[in-house]
Design an enzyme around this catalytic site. Structure first.
Site, PDB file in Angstrom:
ATOM      1  CG  ASN A 104     -69.280  34.752  46.340  1.00  0.00           C
ATOM      2  OD1 ASN A 104     -70.426  34.562  46.758  1.00  0.00           O
ATOM      3  ND2 ASN A 104     -68.807  35.961  46.089  1.00  0.00           N
ATOM      4  CE  LYS A 145     -69.709  36.946  42.703  1.00  0.00           C
ATOM      5  NZ  LYS A 145     -69.130  37.945  41.842  1.00  0.00           N
ATOM      6  CG  HIS A 164     -67.772  40.098  47.350  1.00  0.00           C
ATOM      7  ND1 HIS A 164     -68.239  40.849  46.296  1.00  0.00           N
ATOM      8  CD2 HIS A 164     -67.140  39.017  46.813  1.00  0.00           C
ATOM      9  CE1 HIS A 164     -67.906  40.237  45.170  1.00  0.00           C
ATOM     10  NE2 HIS A 164     -67.246  39.137  45.448  1.00  0.00           N
ATOM     11  CD  GLU A 182     -70.504  40.929  43.288  1.00  0.00           C
ATOM     12  OE1 GLU A 182     -71.122  40.088  43.982  1.00  0.00           O
ATOM     13  OE2 GLU A 182     -69.846  40.611  42.269  1.00  0.00           O
ATOM     14  CD  GLU A 220     -63.133  38.323  45.268  1.00  0.00           C
ATOM     15  OE1 GLU A 220     -63.207  37.270  44.631  1.00  0.00           O
ATOM     16  OE2 GLU A 220     -64.122  38.923  45.695  1.00  0.00           O
ATOM     17  N   GLY A 266     -66.029  38.981  37.473  1.00  0.00           N
ATOM     18  CA  GLY A 266     -67.107  38.743  36.512  1.00  0.00           C
ATOM     19  C   GLY A 266     -66.834  39.295  35.120  1.00  0.00           C
ATOM     20  CB  SER A 312     -62.045  36.522  35.663  1.00  0.00           C
ATOM     21  OG  SER A 312     -63.060  37.483  35.459  1.00  0.00           O
TER      22      SER A 312
HETATM   23  P1  PGA Z   1     -65.913  35.833  39.473  1.00  0.00           P
HETATM   24  O1  PGA Z   1     -66.313  36.400  40.925  1.00  0.00           O
HETATM   25  O2  PGA Z   1     -65.130  34.568  39.695  1.00  0.00           O
HETATM   26  O3  PGA Z   1     -67.229  35.589  38.790  1.00  0.00           O
HETATM   27  O4  PGA Z   1     -65.096  36.877  38.804  1.00  0.00           O
HETATM   28  C1  PGA Z   1     -65.436  36.328  41.999  1.00  0.00           C
HETATM   29  C2  PGA Z   1     -66.044  36.956  43.214  1.00  0.00           C
HETATM   30  O5  PGA Z   1     -66.759  37.957  43.083  1.00  0.00           O
HETATM   31  O6  PGA Z   1     -65.836  36.486  44.344  1.00  0.00           O
END
Ligand code: PGA
Length: 259
Positions: free
Chosen positions: A11, A13, A94, A96, A165, A171, A211
Site C-alpha cells: 500500500n 498510500k 483503510h 486512514e 490493521e 506507521g 509496521s
Molecule cells: P505500515 O502501514 O506498514 O507503514 O505500518 C500499513 C498500512 O497502513 O496499510
C-alpha cells in the site's frame, strides 16, 4: 500448517512516482512467485504499472474504490472502471480513510458490494485504535466492523480478503506480536464463520498490516490464521519489499510441497 497461499499487498498510500514504480516492478518481472503479490499505487500510476507488469504475475490494486457506480461524483473512481483498467483488487475502509475521509461501516459495506459485483476483490480493512485496545474492546470494534461492513454480502463464487490493521501499529514501528495478531485473526475467522459458514470462512485470507517489515514478516506468516500481509512504509523500499515477498514465497512453497 496454514493451507492458504499467502498474499502480500503493498500500500503505497500518497507516495511514490515513476522512479519507485520502475524500481519496484523491475524486481518482479520474469520471476515466478508461489505467493500472491499485489501493489496498490496511487490511481494515477495504475495504468503505467499494469503496462510494465504485463508479463508478470503481480496484481495491481487500488487503495480505495467509489461507493457509486457512475454519475456526478467528482473525484471518484468506480469498481467497474478499476476492473476494466486491469485492476485485481481494492482496499476498502483503510483506517486512514476512516479517520480522515469519514468512511464508516455502512459506506464500506456498499464499497465491498460494488467491488464484488465487478469481480474486483475487496480487501476490507478493520482494526482497533489504541484507546479501544486499552479499554479492552478490540473484539467489540472488530465485531461491528465485520458485521456491518459485510452485512448482506454474498460470497458464493466470490473472493474477499480481510486485513486486520491495528491502528496503533500503523506507521509506528510497533507491530502486533505474532501471537497477539494470531489471537485476533482467530477471532475474525470465528466471526466470518458466523457470517458465511465454515467452508467460506476457511478460504478467506485474513491479512495482517501495521509496521510489517522484513524482520517480522516470516514469523507473522507462520501463524495459522495469518494468511498474508498488508505493507505500507516498507513497500516504498523495493529491496525491502522484495525481502518480505520472499518470506511469503517460502511459506507458499512449503504449502505447495506439503500437498
Ligand atoms: P505500515 O502501514 O506498514 O507503514 O505500518 C500499513 C498500512 O497502513 O496499510
Amino acid at each position: 500448517m496454514n493451507k492458504r497461499v499467502p498474499i502480500v499487498i503493498a500500500n503505497w498510500k500518497l507516495n511514490g512516482g515513476i522512479d519507485l514504480l520502475c524500481s519496484s516492478v523491475a524486481a518482479f518481472i520474469g520471476k515466478h512467485f508461489s505467493a500472491k503479490i499485489a501493489i496498490c499505487p496511487p490511481y494515477i500510476y495504475m495504468r503505467d504499472m499494469l503496462n510494465f507488469l504485463q508479463h508478470s504475475e503481480i496484481i495491481v490494486g487500488t487503495q480505495n474504490v467509489s461507493k457509486y457506480e457512475s454519475g456526478a461524483y467528482t473525484g471518484e473512481t468506480s469498481a467497474q472502471m478499476i476492473k476494466r483498467a486491469g485492476g485485481g483488487l481494492c482496499l476498502v475502509g483503510h483506517s486512514e480513510r476512516r479517520q480522515m475521509f469519514h468512511e464508516n461501516d455502512p459506506s464500506c459495506n456498499i464499497k465491498v458490494s460494488r467491488a464484488l459485483a465487478s469481480n474486483l476483490m475487496p480487501v476490507l480493512c478493520v482494526g482497533e485504535n489504541l484507546q479501544q485496545r486499552e479499554a479492552g474492546i478490540t473484539n467489540d470494534v472488530l465485531f461491528r466492523q465485520l458485521h456491518d461492513g459485510l452485512a448482506d454480502v454474498d460470497l458464493t463464487n466470490k473472493e474477499i480478503c480481510v486485513a486486520y490493521e491495528p491502528v496503533w501499529a500503523i506507521g509506528t514501528g510497533q507491530a502486533a506480536s505474532p501471537e497477539d495478531a494470531q489471537l485476533v485473526h482467530e477471532y475474525i475467522r470465528s466471526e466470518l464463520t458466523i457470517l458465511f459458514g465454515k467452508e467460506i470462512a476457511e478460504r478467506i485470507h485474513i491479512l495482517y498490516g501495521g509496521s510489517v517489515n522484513k524482520t517480522n514478516a516470516y514469523e507473522l506468516l507462520s501463524q495459522s490464521d495469518i494468511d498474508g500481509l498488508l505493507v505500507g512504509g516498507a513497500s516504498l523500499d523495493p529491496e525491502h519489499f522484495m525481502q518480505i515477498c520472499l518470506h511469503a514465497n517460502t511459506h507458499a512453497e512449503n504449502i505447495e510441497s506439503s500437498k
